[in-house]
Design an enzyme around this catalytic site. Structure first.
Site, mmCIF file in Angstrom:
data_model
loop_
_atom_site.group_PDB
_atom_site.id
_atom_site.type_symbol
_atom_site.label_atom_id
_atom_site.label_comp_id
_atom_site.label_asym_id
_atom_site.label_seq_id
_atom_site.Cartn_x
_atom_site.Cartn_y
_atom_site.Cartn_z
ATOM 1 N N ARG A 18 0.815 -1.218 0.000
ATOM 2 C CA ARG A 18 0.000 0.000 0.000
ATOM 3 C C ARG A 18 0.849 1.269 0.000
ATOM 4 N NH1 ARG A 18 -3.505 -0.544 5.014
ATOM 5 N NH2 ARG A 18 -1.534 -1.436 5.716
ATOM 6 N N ASN A 36 -6.066 -2.794 2.005
ATOM 7 C CA ASN A 36 -6.045 -4.238 2.184
ATOM 8 C C ASN A 36 -7.483 -4.724 2.262
ATOM 9 O OD1 ASN A 36 -3.255 -4.440 2.311
ATOM 10 N ND2 ASN A 36 -3.180 -4.417 4.536
#
Length: 97
Positions: A18, A36
């Site tokens: 990320r 996520n």
């Protein structure tokens, strides 16, 4: 302007996917977000110029060095009337996608 949502499967959580995605998106001038998912996948939304968004889709197929990407689903979406500004790391949804 184009908008694409990707679902990335494999070893993609706990490998700085990320944060690296956010930095890559900002470097390409792409807006959107990444998060996520509860099932271990990562979901991202990319919006920007066609070449820049395609660069992010290509990047998603490998991710950061520690990732092991097994599959990437790409979904084209209509460009939103109010485009996102910047690129955010979002929290994991609690109740699925």
């Amino acid at each position: 302007m184009v908008r694409k949502r990707v679902i990335v499967s494999g070893v993609v959580q706990g490998v700085f996917f990320r944060d690296t995605c956010r930095r890559e998106a900002l470097a390409h001038g792409v807006s959107g977000w990444v998060r996520n998912l509860p099932d271990g996948d990562v979901e991202a939304l990319f919006e920007g110029g066609e070449d820049a968004v395609e660069a992010m889709v290509r990047w998603s197929r490998t991710g950061p060095a520690a990732a092991v990407v097994r599959a990437v689903e790409v979904h084209e979406e209509p460009v939103a009337p109010e485009a996102p500004s910047g690129f955010d790391v979002r929290p994991t949804p609690r109740d699925g996608r």
